[in-house]
Write a protein that holds these residues in place. Structure first.
Motif, mmCIF file in Angstrom:
data_model
loop_
_atom_site.group_PDB
_atom_site.id
_atom_site.type_symbol
_atom_site.label_atom_id
_atom_site.label_comp_id
_atom_site.label_asym_id
_atom_site.label_seq_id
_atom_site.Cartn_x
_atom_site.Cartn_y
_atom_site.Cartn_z
ATOM 1 N N MET A 299 0.968 -1.486 0.286
ATOM 2 C CA MET A 299 -0.379 -0.115 0.173
ATOM 3 C C MET A 299 0.870 0.956 -0.235
ATOM 4 S SD MET A 299 -3.011 1.278 2.139
ATOM 5 C CE MET A 299 -3.713 -0.440 2.141
ATOM 6 N N SER A 300 1.867 1.302 1.149
ATOM 7 C CA SER A 300 2.341 2.436 1.284
ATOM 8 C C SER A 300 3.218 3.102 -0.572
ATOM 9 C CB SER A 300 4.039 2.381 2.047
ATOM 10 O OG SER A 300 4.284 1.372 1.397
ATOM 11 N N THR A 301 3.706 2.102 -1.451
ATOM 12 C CA THR A 301 4.101 2.583 -2.584
ATOM 13 C C THR A 301 2.851 2.988 -3.299
ATOM 14 O OG1 THR A 301 2.973 0.237 -3.841
ATOM 15 C CG2 THR A 301 4.971 -0.063 -2.805
ATOM 16 N N GLY A 302 2.211 3.626 -3.314
ATOM 17 C CA GLY A 302 1.118 4.373 -4.180
ATOM 18 C C GLY A 302 0.499 5.922 -3.028
ATOM 19 N N LEU A 303 0.949 6.210 -2.176
ATOM 20 C CA LEU A 303 0.430 6.800 -1.380
ATOM 21 C C LEU A 303 0.300 7.769 -1.464
ATOM 22 C CD1 LEU A 303 -0.597 7.493 1.559
ATOM 23 C CD2 LEU A 303 1.689 7.738 2.455
ATOM 24 N N PRO A 304 0.887 8.821 -2.328
ATOM 25 C CA PRO A 304 0.258 9.960 -3.357
ATOM 26 C C PRO A 304 -1.282 9.688 -3.713
ATOM 27 C CG PRO A 304 2.794 9.328 -3.551
ATOM 28 C CD PRO A 304 2.323 8.660 -2.876
ATOM 29 N N ASP A 305 -1.255 8.911 -4.814
ATOM 30 C CA ASP A 305 -2.372 8.477 -5.382
ATOM 31 C C ASP A 305 -3.574 8.010 -3.979
ATOM 32 O OD1 ASP A 305 -1.743 8.861 -8.088
ATOM 33 O OD2 ASP A 305 -0.165 7.338 -7.466
ATOM 34 N N LEU A 306 -3.240 7.447 -2.949
ATOM 35 C CA LEU A 306 -4.100 7.664 -2.632
ATOM 36 C C LEU A 306 -4.175 7.910 -1.738
ATOM 37 C CD1 LEU A 306 -5.731 4.681 -1.204
ATOM 38 C CD2 LEU A 306 -3.357 4.395 1.083
ATOM 39 N N THR A 307 -3.975 9.388 -1.154
ATOM 40 C CA THR A 307 -4.264 10.151 -0.598
ATOM 41 C C THR A 307 -5.180 10.726 -1.361
ATOM 42 O OG1 THR A 307 -1.937 10.179 0.792
ATOM 43 C CG2 THR A 307 -3.197 12.265 1.375
ATOM 44 N N ASP A 308 -4.756 11.387 -2.845
ATOM 45 C CA ASP A 308 -6.001 11.643 -3.115
ATOM 46 C C ASP A 308 -7.624 11.035 -3.319
ATOM 47 O OD1 ASP A 308 -4.260 13.722 -3.779
ATOM 48 O OD2 ASP A 308 -3.144 12.848 -6.000
ATOM 49 N N PHE A 309 -6.882 9.757 -3.220
ATOM 50 C CA PHE A 309 -8.293 8.836 -3.232
ATOM 51 C C PHE A 309 -9.061 8.870 -2.157
ATOM 52 C CE2 PHE A 309 -10.121 4.663 -2.052
ATOM 53 C CZ PHE A 309 -11.181 4.341 -3.406
ATOM 54 N N LEU A 310 -8.230 9.002 -0.648
ATOM 55 C CA LEU A 310 -9.095 9.287 0.268
ATOM 56 C C LEU A 310 -9.932 10.141 0.460
ATOM 57 C CD1 LEU A 310 -6.277 7.343 2.628
ATOM 58 C CD2 LEU A 310 -8.745 5.982 1.858
ATOM 59 N N GLY A 311 -8.585 11.518 -0.159
ATOM 60 C CA GLY A 311 -9.443 12.826 -0.425
ATOM 61 C C GLY A 311 -11.332 13.090 -0.720
ATOM 62 N N GLU A 312 -10.973 12.395 -1.558
ATOM 63 C CA GLU A 312 -12.720 12.029 -2.259
ATOM 64 C C GLU A 312 -13.289 11.224 -1.831
ATOM 65 O OE1 GLU A 312 -12.023 11.170 -7.100
ATOM 66 O OE2 GLU A 312 -9.882 12.312 -7.515
ATOM 67 N N LEU A 313 -12.587 10.228 -0.985
ATOM 68 C CA LEU A 313 -13.556 9.038 -0.579
ATOM 69 C C LEU A 313 -14.415 10.282 0.452
ATOM 70 C CD1 LEU A 313 -15.067 6.263 0.175
ATOM 71 C CD2 LEU A 313 -12.646 5.652 1.760
ATOM 72 N N SER A 314 -13.559 10.568 1.728
ATOM 73 C CA SER A 314 -13.814 11.549 2.384
ATOM 74 C C SER A 314 -15.136 12.905 2.101
ATOM 75 C CB SER A 314 -13.186 12.308 3.004
ATOM 76 O OG SER A 314 -12.284 13.794 2.475
ATOM 77 N N THR A 315 -15.089 13.476 0.681
ATOM 78 C CA THR A 315 -16.759 13.891 0.632
ATOM 79 C C THR A 315 -17.463 13.852 0.320
ATOM 80 O OG1 THR A 315 -14.147 15.557 -0.573
ATOM 81 C CG2 THR A 315 -16.789 15.821 -1.416
ATOM 82 N N VAL A 316 -17.343 12.557 0.011
ATOM 83 C CA VAL A 316 -18.418 11.279 -0.783
ATOM 84 C C VAL A 316 -19.139 10.751 0.405
ATOM 85 C CG1 VAL A 316 -19.068 8.825 -1.934
ATOM 86 C CG2 VAL A 316 -17.627 10.898 -2.795
#
Length: 434
Positions: A299-316
């Motif tokens: 999971m940590s190898t894609g942390l920048p993209d995962l951070t963006d992903f979770l940001g969008e998820l928190s909005t939804v």
């Protein structure tokens, strides 16, 4: 409220047991209309002995002592009482400090009022209701009968839609499209049906379809939606499958066209190709769970993209108060300090929206047992597979596609790994409060 002839028949059979103070089990998929059925049972029970049974749902967080008092009062007045325990497994597991098992067992099985108290225990088809971790369930073990949700016919679904004001031809088409998914039918009749609701319904069925039931979905889907002989059907597949006027059966088009056979296995075609779709798919899978573990070895190898992903998820998911626990098999030293700082800072923003995200890296000895990449809710014994994090956030597909078919790791193993892991959010992991 929709009424179906098949539900009426099932309600009569269940009420006959409740009237004798017996315990019965109903196996029903979410979305198959069990709320409608429970209300129907309450009405019929009232007609028989003069009182409606108490419908209990986990989200209501009812005090079990108040239920005991209510049942005792009802028995004193009418001589009988009954409880309808909807989603019993989640009721027990989501409130570990609430003695539901002991109170309901005493009330319905071995207490002084047991002979006068009937109970209907509702659970998903693949759910193990006889044990919750190390704790046995005397209430389930004492059941006299197990009922399955019936397959609805195109005709009775069409009739319900017509009574809701939908034209006959349109009602027939909608019945074949949405099958026995009562939530979708209700939204369609009210003009509030969205693609997100359809996605949620399809994902929910895939989440709950376990072992042989999932295999039946796969087998039927490979028939390309053709009508099949009734002996090819497993009734646990309601609301995915409906009966037709020719006496045969078919998968509802909404489930078939959205590749439910790929969802139940987690295979490549079910993985989102873009981040927007990934966010929606992930949200649908955590929609009904308030504490979720997501393990991914890399999971940590894609942390920048995962951070963006979770940001969008928190909005939804804003306002729903969900907890998401990320477990990574990669050490923190592989994460750049700036990337780590951005993630920790963003987590504060997500928490304000109601999505509480915590990140732990598991110890090396736990990587093997947890190699299975998956999403699993603390309130359930079973897990549900997800693709690797890089694919969830829309990265180029890579890795072993067979990972999704590995056995589920038990929730106890995941929780143990979590408690012995290191926290990305705390300066002193040994004092981590998460």
């Amino acid at each position: 409220m929709f009424r179906f002839k098949s539900h009426d028949t099932l309600a009569e059979a269940i009420v006959e047991h409740l009237a004798y103070g017996q315990i019965v089990i109903l196996r029903a998929m979410p979305g198959s209309g069990r709320s409608v059925l429970l209300s129907n049972i309450a009405d019929k029970y009232k007609d028989i002995i003069g009182c409606a049974p108490r419908i209990l749902r986990p989200e209501e967080k009812t005090d079990p002592d108040s239920v005991v008092q209510e049942v005792e009062s009802q028995i004193a007045r009418w001589g009988q009482a009954a409880l309808l325990l909807d989603d019993w497994g989640r009721m027990v597991r989501s409130s570990p400090d609430t003695p539901w098992q002991q109170r309901m067992t005493r009330l319905c099985v071995d207490g002084p009022q047991a002979i006068s108290t009937g109970a209907l225990v509702v659970g998903a088809p693949g759910e193990n209701l006889s044990r919750f971790g190390e704790q046995a369930s005397p209430l389930v073990d004492a059941a006299h009968e197990v009922f399955l949700m019936p397959l609805l016919t195109v005709e009775e679904i069409s009739q319900a839609l017509c009574e809701a004001g939908i034209d006959g031809v349109e009602a027939q088409s909608a019945a074949r499209e949405y099958g026995g998914s009562v939530g979708l039918l209700r939204s369609y009749a009210d003009g509030r049906l969205t693609e997100a609701k359809i996605e949620e319904a399809v994902v929910s069925v895939a989440y709950h379809a376990q072992s042989d039931a999932a295999q039946r979905i796969i087998d039927l889907s490979r028939k390309e939606g053709l009508e099949l002989a009734c002996d090819d059907i497993d009734v646990r597949l309601c609301p995915v499958v409906i009966r037709t006027s020719s006496g045969r059966s078919m998968i509802a088009r909404a489930f078939h066209s959205r590749n439910i056979k790929d969802l139940v296995t987690g295979s490549g075609p079910a993985w989102p190709r873009d981040r927007k779709s990934a966010v929606q798919r992930f949200y649908c899978r955590i929609y009904g769970s308030d504490d979720v573990f997501w393990y991914d070895r890399y999971m940590s190898t894609g942390l920048p993209d995962l951070t963006d992903f979770l940001g969008e998820l928190s909005t939804v998911a804003e306002g729903r108060n969900r907890t998401l626990r990320l477990l990574s098999g990669s050490p923190f030293k592989q994460i750049e300090p700036a990337v780590q700082a951005r993630f920790v800072s963003a987590a504060t923003t997500w928490a304000a929206r109601g999505l509480h995200v915590y990140w732990h890296t598991v110890q090396k000895r736990d990587i093997g047992p947890l190699h299975d990449r998956q999403l699993v809710s603390r309130s359930r014994l079973e897990g549900h597979h997800l693709p690797p994090a890089d694919r969830m956030v829309g990265k180029v597909p890579a890795g072993n596609e067979n990972d999704a078919l590995l056995p589920h790791a038990p929730i106890a193993s995941i929780e143990a790994a979590w408690l012995s892991s290191s926290c990305l959010m705390c300066p002193a992991p040994s004092s981590c409060e998460y």
